[in-house]
Motif scaffolding. Structure first.
Motif, short mmCIF file in Angstrom:
data_model
loop_
_atom_site.label_atom_id
_atom_site.label_comp_id
_atom_site.label_asym_id
_atom_site.label_seq_id
_atom_site.Cartn_x
_atom_site.Cartn_y
_atom_site.Cartn_z
N UNK A 63 0.67 -1.30 0.09
CA UNK A 63 -0.10 -0.13 0.10
C UNK A 63 0.86 0.88 -0.03
N UNK A 64 2.20 1.36 -0.63
CA UNK A 64 2.83 2.26 -0.69
C UNK A 64 3.32 2.77 0.80
N UNK A 65 3.67 2.06 1.65
CA UNK A 65 3.95 2.51 3.00
C UNK A 65 5.37 1.66 3.45
N UNK A 66 6.04 2.29 4.37
CA UNK A 66 7.24 2.01 4.79
C UNK A 66 7.16 1.30 6.60
N UNK A 67 7.81 0.37 6.56
CA UNK A 67 7.97 -0.22 8.00
C UNK A 67 9.16 0.02 8.76
N UNK A 68 9.39 0.76 9.75
CA UNK A 68 10.30 1.14 10.43
C UNK A 68 10.69 0.30 11.45
N UNK A 69 11.60 -0.24 11.84
CA UNK A 69 11.83 -1.04 13.19
C UNK A 69 12.95 -0.48 14.10
N UNK A 70 12.87 -0.31 15.32
CA UNK A 70 13.55 -0.04 16.37
C UNK A 70 13.74 -0.93 17.27
N UNK A 71 14.90 -1.95 17.02
CA UNK A 71 15.27 -3.00 17.78
C UNK A 71 16.13 -2.95 18.93
N UNK A 72 15.95 -3.61 20.13
CA UNK A 72 17.07 -3.47 20.88
C UNK A 72 17.20 -4.68 21.83
N UNK A 73 18.33 -4.79 22.42
CA UNK A 73 18.35 -6.22 23.14
C UNK A 73 18.59 -6.00 24.69
N UNK A 74 17.55 -4.99 24.94
CA UNK A 74 17.46 -4.60 26.37
C UNK A 74 16.51 -5.73 27.36
N UNK A 75 15.94 -5.08 28.35
CA UNK A 75 15.08 -5.98 29.35
C UNK A 75 14.02 -6.87 28.69
N UNK A 128 10.35 -9.98 23.99
CA UNK A 128 10.60 -11.19 24.83
C UNK A 128 11.43 -10.67 26.06
N UNK A 129 10.74 -11.19 27.22
CA UNK A 129 11.24 -10.55 28.44
C UNK A 129 12.70 -11.17 28.59
N UNK A 130 13.72 -10.36 28.71
CA UNK A 130 15.11 -10.87 28.96
C UNK A 130 15.86 -10.76 27.92
N UNK A 131 15.08 -10.75 26.61
CA UNK A 131 15.90 -10.76 25.19
C UNK A 131 16.17 -9.55 24.62
N UNK A 132 14.67 -8.67 24.49
CA UNK A 132 14.88 -7.45 23.86
C UNK A 132 13.55 -7.01 23.37
N UNK A 133 13.29 -5.85 22.71
CA UNK A 133 12.14 -5.36 22.30
C UNK A 133 12.49 -4.83 20.77
N UNK A 134 11.38 -4.76 20.18
CA UNK A 134 11.26 -4.13 18.75
C UNK A 134 9.90 -3.32 18.31
N UNK A 135 9.99 -2.16 18.46
CA UNK A 135 8.97 -1.33 18.07
C UNK A 135 8.76 -1.15 16.60
N UNK A 136 7.81 -1.53 15.92
CA UNK A 136 7.65 -1.37 14.32
C UNK A 136 6.60 -0.13 14.11
N UNK A 137 7.09 0.81 13.37
CA UNK A 137 6.36 1.95 13.07
C UNK A 137 5.98 1.94 11.56
N UNK A 138 4.82 1.87 11.14
CA UNK A 138 4.58 1.84 9.66
C UNK A 138 3.96 3.18 9.35
N UNK A 139 4.51 3.77 8.21
CA UNK A 139 4.16 5.00 7.81
C UNK A 139 4.07 5.07 6.31
N UNK A 140 2.89 5.91 5.89
CA UNK A 140 2.70 6.23 4.37
C UNK A 140 3.90 6.73 3.75
N UNK A 141 4.41 6.46 2.47
CA UNK A 141 5.44 7.17 1.87
C UNK A 141 5.12 8.82 1.67
#
Length: 627
Positions: A536-548, A596-609
Motif C-alpha cells: 500500500x505504498x508504506x514503509x515499516x521502520x523497526x527500532x530493535x534493542x537487546x534490552x530487558x 521477549x522478556x530478558x531478550x529485547x524489544x522491537x517497536x515497528x512504526x508503519x508510515x505512508x511514503x
C-alpha cells in the motif's frame, strides 16, 4: 506406366474435410488455456482426434479420388496404423507445446515432430494400398511433401497456442486445410504406378468406380459425424461459459449492492452512454440528461469542476480513477460517494469501456466528522481541566512554602515540649509527601497539556531523508548511549517519506530514548534502526534493542497514558509511548510491539511514503474475462 487423374468432387470433399477438421481442432485446442487438468486432457484428446482423424480422412478420400486405372484394395492393419500415427503424433505435439511452462520456441520442436508424423501417416497409408502393379517414388518430390508437412504442422501449432477469435480461426483453418491437402497431393505426385497387365483399366472403371465413391462418402460421412460431435462439445462448453459469465455478473451486481454501491459504465473516451439503471435510480436523471458529461450536473457544484478535471486526467492516463464527491440523490439530498473506476482492455490493449462504482459513504463521513468534533471537544476539555488544575496546585504549593517557613516558629514554640522531636519529624515527613505529590501532579498536568496541544497541532508535510534524520537523533543521544555502553546503528538505506518533520523526530527520539533507558546492564547494549517496504505504498521502520524486554501481559499497557511496565527504576510519567502512538496515528500510520522478556524489544512504526491525502497507487487496468 498407367495414365491417371483425379475425381474433382472427391478432391473438393477432401479439402473440405481438411479445412473443417483444422477449424475444429484449433477451436478445441484453444480451450486448453486456463482449463483444469481433467478438462485440459479432454480438450487435448478432442483436438488430437479432430486434427489427426481429419488429416487421415482427408488422405483416404484423396486416395479414393485418385484414378490410376488399376483395381485397388487396402490393408486394414496398415490403414488403422496410419490413423493411429495421425492421432497419436498430433496429440503428442499439442501436449508438448501446451504444457505448463512451455514457450513459443517449443513450437519449433513440436512442429517438425508433428510434420514428420503426418508424413509418416501419409506414406503408411500409401503402403496400405494393394494394386496389381508397382509403385515408385521421386525422392525430390517426396522431400518437398515432407517440407510442406513440417511447415503446415508448425503453422498449425503456432495458430493453436496463439490467442485468436472466430475470424482468425476461420482464416487459420483455411490455410491449414489447404496446406494439408497440398502436402497430400504433392506426395501423390511423387508416386508413379506401373500396371502388370494391359486391359485392366476398363474393367476397373466398370467394377470399382461406384465402390470407390461409396467408400469415400462413408469415410467422409463418419469424419463429419466425429467433427460434428466435437462442434457440439464446443457449443456445450460455450453455453457453460455463458452460464458462468451470467452467474459471475449476478454475483458482481449483488456485491455492488451489498456495499451500497452504484455500478456504471462509460465508453473508451470516458463519456456515459447507453442504459445506466443504477445511476438513473440514484440521481433520477434520464438517459438524455446523464449521457456524455451530463452526469456531472448531479454532482455538488463545489465538487463538479474538480470531478470532471480528475476524470479527464484519468481517462487520458488510462489509469485507475479514485475520487470522492457529493451527488444529489433522487430525493434531493446530497450524499457523499467514494468512486473507483478501471479501464477494461481488449486483447490488443485498446480500452473497451470504463467500469466504475459509486459507494455511498455518507454515514461514514458523518461519523468521522462527529468523531473529529468529539476529539476536539475532549482536547479542549483536557486543556481546560489541566489549566484550571494549576490554580489550586499553585495554592497548595504556596501554603506548603508557608508551612515550611513557620516550621522554625513551631520548633521554637515546642522547644521544651517532650514530643518536640517527634512532632518536627512528622512535619518534615508530611511536607516531604506534599512536595512529592505536588511534583507528581505538576508532571501529570504538564503531560495532559502537552498531549492536548499535540492533538490540536497542524502538521506540515515535507520530504524527509530518514537516514540523515535518524542519524541526527542518534547523535543527539550519543552521550547517553556512551554512558550506558550502548551502540545505536542506523541503516544507511532507509526509504524516504513525506511527513511532518517534528512529529517524526518526536516518534523516533522517544523510541530510541526508551531503548537506552531500559537496556540490560548484564550485556553491551545494541539498538538497530532498519526499514522494509510495506504494502500500500508504506514503509515499516523497526527500532530493535537487546534490552530487558517487556512481559507479554504488559504489551498493550505500555501504550496507555500514565501506564508503565516492569521495574520502575527510571524517571518518567508514562506518557512517552502514548504520545508516540497518538503521533503515529495522526500521520496515518500505526505502531506495533514485539518483545521477549530478558531478550529485547522491537517497536515497528508503519508510515505512508506520502501524506495521508496523497495520491494512491493506480491499479492495473482490467482485462476481459475472455482473454
Amino acid at each position: 506406366m498407367m495414365p491417371n487423374g483425379y475425381n474433382p468432387a472427391l478432391v473438393a470433399l477432401s479439402i473440405a474435410i481438411a479445412v473443417f477438421a483444422s477449424y475444429t481442432a484449433l477451436d478445441l485446442a484453444s480451450r486448453m488455456r486456463g482449463a483444469g487438468p481433467r478438462l485440459r486432457l479432454a480438450w487435448l484428446s478432442g483436438a488430437a482426434l479432430a486434427m489427426g482423424g481429419g488429416i487421415w480422412s482427408m488422405h483416404f478420400v484423396g486416395m479414393l479420388a485418385f484414378e490410376m486405372g488399376l483395381p485397388a484394395a487396402y490393408d486394414l492393419g496398415l490403414a488403422l496404423l496410419s490413423l493411429a500415427l495421425a492421432v497419436g503424433v498430433t496429440g503428442a505435439a499439442l501436449a508438448y507445446v501446451a504444457r505448463e511452462g512451455s514457450r513459443t520456441r517449443d513450437i519449433l520442436v513440436g512442429g517438425p515432430v508433428m510434420g514428420l508424423g503426418v508424413a509418416a501417416m501419409h506414406y503408411t497409408g500409401m503402403a496400405a494400398m494393394r494394386v496389381h502393379g508397382s509403385v515408385a517414388y521421386s525422392p525430390p518430390v517426396v522431400a518437398v511433401s515432407v517440407i510442406i508437412a513440417v511447415t503446415a504442422a508448425t503453422a498449425a501449432l503456432w495458430l493453436t497456442v496463439r490467442p485468436s477469435g472466430v475470424g482468425q480461426k476461420l482464416g487459420a483453418a483455411g490455410i491449414m486445410g489447404l496446406a494439408v491437402a497440398g502436402m497430400h497431393y504433392t506426395g501423390m505426385a511423387a508416386a508413379t504406378f506401373t500396371a502388370e497387365a494391359a486391359g485392366v483399366h476398363a474393367g476397373h472403371l466398370d467394377v470399382a468406380g461406384v465402390n470407390h465413391q461409396t467408400l469415400a462418402l462413408t469415410v467422409a460421412g463418419a469424419t463429419f459425424v466425429i467433427l460434428f460431435l466435437a462442434i457440439l462439445a464446443t457449443s456445450s462448453d460455450q453455453q457453460r461459459v455463458a452460464r458462468e459469465l451470467r452467474a459471475s455478473e449476478e454475483r458482481f451486481r449483488a456485491a455492488v449492492q451489498a456495499v451500497r454501491g452504484v455500478l456504471w459504465t462509460n465508453d473508451p473516451q470516458g463519456r456515459m452512454t447507453g442504459e445506466q439503471p443504477g445511476w438513473a435510480a440514484l440521481t433520477g436523471q434520464s438517459r438524455a440528461e446523464y449521457e456524455g458529461y451530463g452526469w456531472a450536473n448531479a454532482v455538488h457544484p463545489d465538487d463538479r469542476a474538480a470531478s470532471v478535471e480528475a476524470w479527464n486526467r484519468t481517462v487520458a492516463a488510462r489509469s485507475t480513477f479514485v475520487h470522492e464527491h457529493r451527488v444529489r440523490a433522487r430525493d434531493g439530498t446530497w450524499r457523499h460517494f467514494a468512486i473507483r473506476a478501471v479501464p477494461v482492455l481488449e486483447a490488443q490493449g485498446a480500452i473497451r469501456e470504463w467500469v466504475g462504482v459509486h459507494t455511498d459513504i455518507t454515514e461514514q463521513r458523518e461519523a468521522e466528522g462527529e468523531l473529529r468534533e468529539s476529539n476536539e471537544e475532549i482536547q479542549r476539555y483536557a486543556y481546560i481541566v489541566s489549566h484550571d488544575l494549576r490554580s489550586p496546585l499553585v495554592n497548595v504549593m504556596g501554603f506548603t512554602s508557608e508551612l515550611e517557613a513557620t516550621r522554625e516558629e513551631v520548633r521554637a514554640a515546642l522547644k521544651d515540649h517532650p514530643q518536640a522531636g517527634r512532632i518536627d519529624a512528622d512535619m518534615e515527613e508530611a511536607l516531604g509527601f506534599i512536595r512529592a505529590a505536588i511534583t507528581r501532579m505538576e508532571g501529570l498536568i504538564t503531560a495532559i497539556l502537552k498531549l492536548s496541544r499535540e492533538g490540536r497541532r497542524r502538521f506540515d508535510p515535507e520530504p524527509l531523508v530518514m537516514t540523515d534524520l535518524l542519524r541526527s537523533l542518534a547523535d543527539a543521544q550519543r552521550h547517553q548511549a556512551e554512558s550506558r555502553g550502548a551502540v545505536v546503528t542506523i541503516a544507511p538505506d532507509l526509504p524516504e517519506i513525506v511527513a511532518d518533520r517534528l512529529a517524526v523526530e518526536q516518534i523516533f527520539a522517544n523510541l530510541i530514548d526508551n531503548a537506552l533507558k531500559y537496556l540490560d546492564p548484564a550485556r553491551p547494549g545494541r539498538i538497530d534502526v532498519t526499514a522494509t517496504p510495506a504494502p500500500g505504498g508504506r514503509v515499516r521502520y523497526a527500532v530493535a534493542d537487546n534490552g530487558r524486554g517487556i512481559a507479554p501481559h504488559d504489551h498493550a499497557r505500555v501504550f496507555e497514558l500514565f501506564r508503565r511496565s516492569g521495574v520502575q527504576d527510571r524517571p518518567g510519567e508514562g506518557i512517552g509511548l502514548a504520545h508516540v502512538k497518538a503521533l503515529t496515528r495522526a500521520l496515518g500510520g500505526r505502531i506495533e510491539l514485539s518483545s521477549t522478556l530478558g531478550t529485547g524489544t522491537t517497536f515497528t512504526v508503519t508510515l505512508p511514503r506520502g501524506t495521508a491525502t496523497g495520491k494512491r497507487a493506480a491499479a492495473e487496468p482490467a482485462r476481459l474475462a475472455a482473454e
